[in-house]
Design a protein around this motif. Structure first.
Motif, short mmCIF file in Angstrom:
data_model
loop_
_atom_site.label_atom_id
_atom_site.label_comp_id
_atom_site.label_asym_id
_atom_site.label_seq_id
_atom_site.Cartn_x
_atom_site.Cartn_y
_atom_site.Cartn_z
N LEU A 49 0.84 -1.19 0.00
CA LEU A 49 0.00 0.00 0.00
C LEU A 49 0.88 1.24 0.00
CD1 LEU A 49 -3.16 0.31 0.21
CD2 LEU A 49 -2.77 1.00 2.57
N GLU A 52 1.43 7.01 1.64
CA GLU A 52 0.45 8.07 1.91
C GLU A 52 -0.91 7.49 2.27
OE1 GLU A 52 3.71 9.51 -0.71
OE2 GLU A 52 2.36 7.77 -0.75
N HIS A 53 -1.26 6.35 1.70
CA HIS A 53 -2.50 5.69 2.08
C HIS A 53 -2.39 5.06 3.47
CE1 HIS A 53 -3.90 5.12 -2.38
NE2 HIS A 53 -4.09 6.35 -1.93
N GLY A 56 -2.24 8.20 5.81
CA GLY A 56 -3.44 9.01 5.62
C GLY A 56 -3.20 10.44 5.18
N VAL A 67 -5.07 12.01 2.38
CA VAL A 67 -5.10 11.04 1.27
C VAL A 67 -5.87 9.81 1.73
CG1 VAL A 67 -3.75 9.64 -0.33
CG2 VAL A 67 -2.85 11.85 0.44
N GLU A 68 -7.02 9.59 1.12
CA GLU A 68 -7.86 8.47 1.50
C GLU A 68 -7.59 7.26 0.60
OE1 GLU A 68 -11.88 9.87 1.56
OE2 GLU A 68 -11.51 11.27 3.19
N PRO A 69 -7.89 6.06 1.06
CA PRO A 69 -7.66 4.85 0.26
C PRO A 69 -8.32 4.94 -1.11
CG PRO A 69 -8.22 4.26 2.50
CD PRO A 69 -8.44 5.74 2.40
N VAL A 73 -2.45 9.69 -5.28
CA VAL A 73 -1.55 10.36 -4.34
C VAL A 73 -0.87 11.55 -5.02
CG1 VAL A 73 0.53 10.09 -2.95
CG2 VAL A 73 -1.12 8.21 -3.09
N THR A 102 -7.05 14.49 -4.75
CA THR A 102 -7.19 14.91 -3.35
C THR A 102 -7.52 16.40 -3.20
OG1 THR A 102 -4.84 15.42 -3.18
CG2 THR A 102 -5.54 13.18 -2.55
N CYS A 134 -12.68 13.09 -0.80
CA CYS A 134 -11.38 13.44 -0.20
C CYS A 134 -11.05 14.90 -0.41
CB CYS A 134 -10.30 12.54 -0.81
SG CYS A 134 -8.66 12.73 -0.07
N HIS A 188 -3.21 0.42 -6.54
CA HIS A 188 -3.89 1.11 -5.44
C HIS A 188 -4.42 2.50 -5.80
CE1 HIS A 188 -2.66 -1.99 -2.60
NE2 HIS A 188 -1.45 -1.92 -3.12
N GLU A 189 -4.17 2.96 -7.02
CA GLU A 189 -4.72 4.24 -7.46
C GLU A 189 -5.70 3.99 -8.59
OE1 GLU A 189 -1.30 7.48 -6.41
OE2 GLU A 189 -1.02 6.38 -8.28
#
Length: 268
Positions: A49, A52-53, A56, A67-69, A73, A102, A134, A188-189
């Motif tokens: 992960l 930043e995730h 947070g 920065v939310e899941p 980023v 974000t 976010c 993850h993005e």
């Protein structure tokens, strides 16, 4: 459970391939509130992960950006886009952060302009509902409004012809190269924040074409791109009727295309 020691956190991160294991360990250790939370954060980072995730937040232009899941980023190189926008329009009163993610770019612009001039009118927009949620957290303190939708269709019509700074951190990875991105990004993005079409410039061209209708006289559009794509990106801006130049930061390895609205021009 017993708390992880700083040394054990560094060891775990280094074993997972984190190049800056010591720096990441300091951030995680300073963010975790309990031993259980620390262990969970280390596990998430070791699993791949983005940092930043995990913690947070991300530092961007001197701000701490939530920065939310599942949300893109903000990259440090994009701080150069913010710098270029402020250099071109230091007295901007209306700012739009398109493809906002974000909302980091909009927040950074609003913070700088508000400090110098007082209140600024800030709007941000994204097609991704998670990004919109976010961004609302990050621009709230500046009175910013965040709109959900596809590019200009998301914006209030009252903004037409009034925007001093239109910052659009559009996706610019060619479709065929998305799979070559680091796992942190591709896994993850959101794909919509990465994939820029066949040559990576599909969204950029769409934004350049639509921008003149939204820019105030002398207002500017700023978009980040790669060095390889720069000539085609400049051509897209020029074809849209924008007075165009580019800027490069060797320190951040960042390319920004700046297009200025022509006084009296009629947008599409």
């Amino acid at each position: 459970m017993p708390s992880l020691s700083p040394a054990s956190v560094v060891t775990a991160l280094r074993a997972a391939g984190c190049v800056f294991a010591e720096d990441e360990a300091r951030l995680i250790l300073s963010t975790a509130r309990t031993p259980d939370e620390l262990a969970a954060m280390v596990d998430r980072r070791v699993a791949g992960l983005p940092l930043e995730h995990v913690v947070g937040w991300a530092e961007f232009s001197g701000l701490r950006i939530t920065v939310e899941p599942g949300v893109f980023v903000p990259r440090r190189r994009t701080e150069f886009l913010v710098e270029q926008a402020l250099a071109h329009a230091p007295d901007a009163s209306v700012v739009v952060d398109l493809c906002c993610g974000t909302g980091a770019v909009g927040a950074a612009l609003a913070a700088a302009l508000a400090a110098a001039l007082g209140r600024v009118e800030l709007h941000a927009a994204d097609i991704d509902p998670a990004a919109v949620r976010c961004a609302r957290r990050n621009v709230a303190s500046y009175g910013g409004q965040v709109h959900e939708g596809d590019l200009f269709a998301a914006l209030p019509d009252a903004l037409r012809g009034r925007v001093d700074i239109l910052a659009a951190n559009v996706p610019y990875v060619p479709t065929g190269e998305v799979g070559l991105l680091p796992a942190e990004a591709r896994d993850h993005e959101p794909l919509v924040a990465l994939d820029g079409g066949t040559d990576g410039l599909a969204i950029l061209r769409e934004v350049a074409t639509g921008a003149p209708a939204w820019l105030a006289p002398g207002g500017c559009l700023l978009v980040e791109t790669s060095g390889r794509q720069l000539p085609a990106a400049v051509e897209a801006f020029t074809r849209a009727g924008l007075g165009t130049r580019s800027a490069y930061s060797e320190e951040l390895y960042a390319n920004v295309v700046i297009g200025v609205g022509v006084v009296g021009a009629v947008g599409m």
